[in-house]
Scaffold this active site. Structure first.
Site, PDB file in Angstrom:
ATOM      1  N   THR A  12      17.637  76.882 -58.780  1.00  0.00           N
ATOM      2  CA  THR A  12      17.171  75.571 -58.305  1.00  0.00           C
ATOM      3  C   THR A  12      18.299  74.563 -58.100  1.00  0.00           C
ATOM      4  O   THR A  12      18.169  73.642 -57.305  1.00  0.00           O
ATOM      5  CB  THR A  12      16.156  74.969 -59.295  1.00  0.00           C
ATOM      6  OG1 THR A  12      16.754  74.897 -60.588  1.00  0.00           O
ATOM      7  CG2 THR A  12      14.893  75.823 -59.346  1.00  0.00           C
TER       8      THR A  12
ATOM      9  N   SER B 104      20.113  66.227 -66.283  1.00  0.00           N
ATOM     10  CA  SER B 104      19.880  66.253 -67.731  1.00  0.00           C
ATOM     11  C   SER B 104      20.541  65.078 -68.443  1.00  0.00           C
ATOM     12  O   SER B 104      20.728  65.100 -69.651  1.00  0.00           O
ATOM     13  CB  SER B 104      20.415  67.568 -68.320  1.00  0.00           C
ATOM     14  OG  SER B 104      19.735  68.667 -67.780  1.00  0.00           O
TER      15      SER B 104
ATOM     16  N   SER C 103      25.708  71.780 -67.985  1.00  0.00           N
ATOM     17  CA  SER C 103      24.731  71.491 -66.938  1.00  0.00           C
ATOM     18  C   SER C 103      25.220  72.004 -65.593  1.00  0.00           C
ATOM     19  O   SER C 103      26.226  71.540 -65.051  1.00  0.00           O
ATOM     20  CB  SER C 103      24.479  69.985 -66.859  1.00  0.00           C
ATOM     21  OG  SER C 103      23.724  69.656 -65.721  1.00  0.00           O
TER      22      SER C 103
ATOM     23  N   CYS D 133      15.552  73.006 -55.736  1.00  0.00           N
ATOM     24  CA  CYS D 133      14.747  71.840 -56.066  1.00  0.00           C
ATOM     25  C   CYS D 133      15.052  70.709 -55.078  1.00  0.00           C
ATOM     26  O   CYS D 133      16.218  70.425 -54.784  1.00  0.00           O
ATOM     27  CB  CYS D 133      15.059  71.394 -57.500  1.00  0.00           C
ATOM     28  SG  CYS D 133      14.327  69.817 -57.945  1.00  0.00           S
TER      29      CYS D 133
ATOM     30  N   CYS E 288      15.622  64.387 -63.881  1.00  0.00           N
ATOM     31  CA  CYS E 288      14.758  64.762 -62.776  1.00  0.00           C
ATOM     32  C   CYS E 288      13.338  64.913 -63.316  1.00  0.00           C
ATOM     33  O   CYS E 288      13.095  64.779 -64.522  1.00  0.00           O
ATOM     34  CB  CYS E 288      15.219  66.075 -62.150  1.00  0.00           C
ATOM     35  SG  CYS E 288      15.088  67.495 -63.278  1.00  0.00           S
TER      36      CYS E 288
ATOM     37  N   HIS F 120      23.125  82.126 -66.650  1.00  0.00           N
ATOM     38  CA  HIS F 120      22.384  80.883 -66.864  1.00  0.00           C
ATOM     39  C   HIS F 120      20.963  81.216 -67.298  1.00  0.00           C
ATOM     40  O   HIS F 120      20.334  82.139 -66.767  1.00  0.00           O
ATOM     41  CB  HIS F 120      22.364  80.063 -65.575  1.00  0.00           C
ATOM     42  CG  HIS F 120      21.908  78.653 -65.756  1.00  0.00           C
ATOM     43  ND1 HIS F 120      20.581  78.322 -65.881  1.00  0.00           N
ATOM     44  CD2 HIS F 120      22.609  77.483 -65.844  1.00  0.00           C
ATOM     45  CE1 HIS F 120      20.473  77.006 -66.029  1.00  0.00           C
ATOM     46  NE2 HIS F 120      21.682  76.476 -66.008  1.00  0.00           N
TER      47      HIS F 120
ATOM     48  N   GLU G 176      18.124  79.934 -66.722  1.00  0.00           N
ATOM     49  CA  GLU G 176      17.151  79.920 -65.628  1.00  0.00           C
ATOM     50  C   GLU G 176      17.191  81.222 -64.844  1.00  0.00           C
ATOM     51  O   GLU G 176      16.150  81.818 -64.538  1.00  0.00           O
ATOM     52  CB  GLU G 176      17.438  78.744 -64.685  1.00  0.00           C
ATOM     53  CG  GLU G 176      16.493  78.686 -63.496  1.00  0.00           C
ATOM     54  CD  GLU G 176      16.875  77.612 -62.491  1.00  0.00           C
ATOM     55  OE1 GLU G 176      16.756  77.871 -61.277  1.00  0.00           O
ATOM     56  OE2 GLU G 176      17.284  76.515 -62.923  1.00  0.00           O
TER      57      GLU G 176
ATOM     58  N   ASN H 161      23.745  71.695 -62.603  1.00  0.00           N
ATOM     59  CA  ASN H 161      23.622  70.742 -61.494  1.00  0.00           C
ATOM     60  C   ASN H 161      24.698  69.658 -61.563  1.00  0.00           C
ATOM     61  O   ASN H 161      25.168  69.168 -60.543  1.00  0.00           O
ATOM     62  CB  ASN H 161      22.219  70.140 -61.453  1.00  0.00           C
ATOM     63  CG  ASN H 161      21.917  69.244 -62.629  1.00  0.00           C
ATOM     64  OD1 ASN H 161      22.237  68.062 -62.608  1.00  0.00           O
ATOM     65  ND2 ASN H 161      21.309  69.788 -63.672  1.00  0.00           N
TER      66      ASN H 161
ATOM     67  N   HIS I 152      14.545  75.113 -68.428  1.00  0.00           N
ATOM     68  CA  HIS I 152      15.027  76.252 -67.629  1.00  0.00           C
ATOM     69  C   HIS I 152      14.106  77.456 -67.735  1.00  0.00           C
ATOM     70  O   HIS I 152      14.278  78.431 -67.004  1.00  0.00           O
ATOM     71  CB  HIS I 152      16.433  76.660 -68.086  1.00  0.00           C
ATOM     72  CG  HIS I 152      17.479  75.632 -67.781  1.00  0.00           C
ATOM     73  ND1 HIS I 152      17.705  75.142 -66.511  1.00  0.00           N
ATOM     74  CD2 HIS I 152      18.364  74.978 -68.586  1.00  0.00           C
ATOM     75  CE1 HIS I 152      18.673  74.255 -66.547  1.00  0.00           C
ATOM     76  NE2 HIS I 152      19.088  74.118 -67.785  1.00  0.00           N
TER      77      HIS I 152
END
Length: 686
Positions: free
Chosen positions: A193, A293, A249, A221, A20, A147, A149, A251, A92
């Site tokens: 996100t 990622s 990951s 996001c 991304c 996490h 983030e 996402n 992150h």
């Protein structure tokens, strides 16, 4: 979406797969940091730059260290001119405490540098949390509590705050605990996100139902939303799904959950090497999605592998009905040439043709200028159709096969090759060597990050093959590596010829409070101390030079072992004292400017950089209490130079001396007529 046209099965690659914006930005900055790293420099990432095991392993092989928060202080202490340290904050982000610690280290040590690669979407949530910190608010964040983030986001909110992993946890907690009875505070809610969209929508509804004053920030996001919607529609369409991405990951995990819910035959792989094509036996449509990622090359390798499965299927069909077999290597005679293709007589019942893109990948190649009727061409048979009476051929395949081993050998032996840059593509440039395509990533071109890769197109460059992918015969090259070696050789030559007093034209690379660093070429820097920039005393180097200035410097001293060079910029030719001495001597009159008043006298600028003292007793013929009675700062006056102290560079001036000289002249003028009259009246001698 990009769909393979093969009959069984079809392979569909999600349009928004792979890095991304935030991840691409982080990896680009790392590549730039590696490309510009100084000799002895340590490049580190704070935790995993991105959540991809294969990528992080490659970074490790390149010498990039992955450090923890506990190692920051020690690295900052050890950073020096010989061993600078650059730390990259992961995509992150990090906690506010870590950020403040890094800022303090940077402020204390100029050789300790931090590059913040935090995704802009994550930075936005940091700002929301910080700006809304208050005892009157309560902050809810939907996401994975551990996490990186989420940990970072929560550190920016000062006040009552909670993390919930899902809408179910949010509902149960608010329903069954005192949290659900918050009435005097304003509930604020945001999301990690990469949160699942369905999860987020349900969480919003729960908050809206419980609190009429809730403030909801939409922080998912847009790329995440786009990918999840695409994964949902694609998995509903296919009977086989491949999800590519790291196990850590977040996402990618969300994509897998979405695909698995729609398509039972969904597998999650971390890299192309883990792909088992047998898992899709009987599948008619296979979709491919990838986490934010996941490097593009992993996605392309998976897609290529699945596509080759289609090609093999069609190849078997063609071989059953062709007199000329697919895979044969034939020699044909050119019967027709156009800009788009060659037609060949193969000596069989079918006519051969080679499309332009199967002759060369070089877009600048013109077939009508390269081939003519009667030429013999060796080609590989791609496809044969007895029904149509044609055979599709590839000259490029034969040429590439024949010369591929040369590329492999060049990689193993680290041979420097030379080739013409054919085109700039997304993420880099392409060079053709003996019909083999070598891709050079942008970070390996030597072109600055913001530079234009198109400037390389058409130029002949030296490069080295640094990686070989046997599957698909892919070669990765590096121009930058050769440029760095050439620069290193130039640097060695520089150090072998350097001597005290030698002059160079250099470029001011950076400024610090203690001086200016000057690039002397070949990647060699020298430093001009602030005291060597000007004959005047200055506190800020920017008052004399600016970054990017071309200046002439000379070597004052150097240390080859430590690679340190002390440079001089000011010269005797521009020494203000020498300029003064060339213009004035004792007894001369100069127009000077009053620059400072003291009880004992006034200082006046004679030339730029040289001041003289007018003692209070030499300001006026009359007695005065202080210089301010007669003079003021900024005033220009004439003064006589009455003394020059060469040893101490001091000058004594006098206004009074000029006044006295003037009075003497006036007296002389007044007495002159009397003498003339007396002379006239004197009796003449006989």
């Amino acid at each position: 979406m990009m769909e393979n046209t093969a009959k069984k099965p079809s392979v569909i690659l999600a349009e928004h797969a792979g890095f991304c914006f935030g991840v691409q930005r982080a990896t680009d900055r790392l590549e730039e940091a590696l490309a510009n790293a100084l000799p002895g420099e340590t490049v580190c990432t704070l935790g995993q730059l991105i959540h991809n095991e294969g990528y992080n392993e490659r970074l490790k092989k390149q010498g990039v260290r992955m450090i923890t928060e506990a190692e920051i202080s020690e690295l900052a202490k050890k950073a020096s001119a010989d061993h600078p340290v650059t730390i990259l904050i992961r995509a992150h982000g990090c906690s506010r405490e870590i950020q403040e610690s890094l800022d303090q280290c940077v402020a204390r040590n100029p050789f300790f540098r931090v590059l913040d690669c935090t995704c802009p979407y994550v930075k936005k949530i940091h700002k929301i949390a910080k700006e809304n910190s208050s005892s009157e608010n309560v902050f809810f964040l939907i996401g994975a509590a551990n996490h990186p983030e989420v940990v970072g986001i929560m550190s920016y909110f000062e006040g009552e705050k909670y993390v919930f992993s899902s809408d179910e946890e949010l509902f149960e907690t608010l329903k069954n605990t005192p949290l659900g009875k918050i009435t005097k505070k304003t509930p604020l809610m945001a999301a990690q996100t990469t949160l699942n969209l369905v999860n987020w929508e349900k969480s919003q509804q729960i908050i809206k139902n419980l609190y009429t004053n809730a403030v909801i920030f939409d922080t998912i996001c847009s790329v995440t939303e786009q990918r999840q919607n695409e994964a949902s529609s694609l998995s509903a369409l296919c009977d086989g799904m491949i999800v590519i991405g790291g196990r850590e990951s977040s996402n990618t995990a969300k994509l897998y959950q979405i695909c698995k819910a729609n398509c039972e035959k969904t597998i999650w792989i971390t890299e192309a090497a883990a792909l088992d094509t047998g898992a899709f036996e009987g599948a008619q449509k296979i979709g491919i999605v990838a986490g934010a990622s996941t490097p593009r090359k992993e996605i392309e390798e998976v897609y290529q592998t699945m596509s080759e499965m289609n090609e093999n299927f069609e190849q078997m069909l063609e071989e059953q009905c062709s007199t000329l077999n697919t895979g044969d290597v034939v020699i044909g005679t050119v019967t027709q040439v156009t800009d788009n293709e060659l037609q060949l007589d193969l000596g069989t019942s079918v006519t051969g043709y080679i499309k332009a893109d199967q002759i060369s990948d070089d877009p600048a190649l013109k077939l009508t200028e390269t081939f003519k009727k009667g030429d013999k061409v060796e080609a590989f048979v791609i496809r044969v159709s007895d029904v149509e009476g044609v055979a599709e051929l590839s000259k490029k395949r034969v040429d590439a096969d024949r010369n591929w081993q040369n590329i492999v050998a060049a990689c193993e032996e680290k041979t420097i090759l030379e080739g013409r840059v054919a085109e700039a593509v997304r993420g880099g440039v392409v060079i053709f060597v003996d019909a083999n395509r070598v891709f050079v990533p942008a970070s390996q071109t030597g072109v600055p990050k913001e530079g234009d890769l198109n400037e390389l197109v058409g130029t002949t460059v030296k490069f080295r093959v640094i990686e070989i992918k046997p599957q698909g015969k892919k070669a990765i090259g590096s121009i930058r590596q050769v440029l760095r070696e050439e620069k290193r050789a130039q640097a060695n030559e520089f150090w072998s010829s350097i001597e005290v007093g030698k002059t160079y034209e250099g470029t001011v690379r950076s400024l610090t409070s203690y001086g200016a660093f000057v690039d002397l070429g070949c990647g060699v820097d020298g430093m001009v101390h602030v005291s060597e920039l000007s004959w005047k005393r200055i506190s800020d180097p920017s008052k004399v030079v600016s970054v990017g200035d071309k200046i002439n410097v000379f070597v004052k001293s150097f240390d080859p072992e430590k690679k340190r060079i002390s440079l001089g910029y000011k010269t005797e030719a521009d020494n203000p004292w020498n300029i003064f001495k060339a213009r004035y001597a004792v007894g001369d009159v100069a127009t000077v400017k009053i620059v400072n008043l003291q009880p004992f006298g006034a200082f006046a600028e004679i030339v730029d950089g040289v001041d003289g003292l007018i003692h209070i007793s030499r300001i006026s013929t009359k007695r005065i209490g202080n210089p301010g009675e007669v003079l003021e700062v900024g005033q220009s006056v004439d003064a006589k130079i009455v003394d020059i102290d060469d040893e101490n560079h001091k000058v004594s001036l006098s206004i009074r001396a000029l006044m006295e000289d003037e009075e003497t002249e006036e007296q002389a003028t007044e007495e002159a007529p009397v003498e003339e009259t007396a002379a006239e009246e004197a009796p003449a001698e006989e």
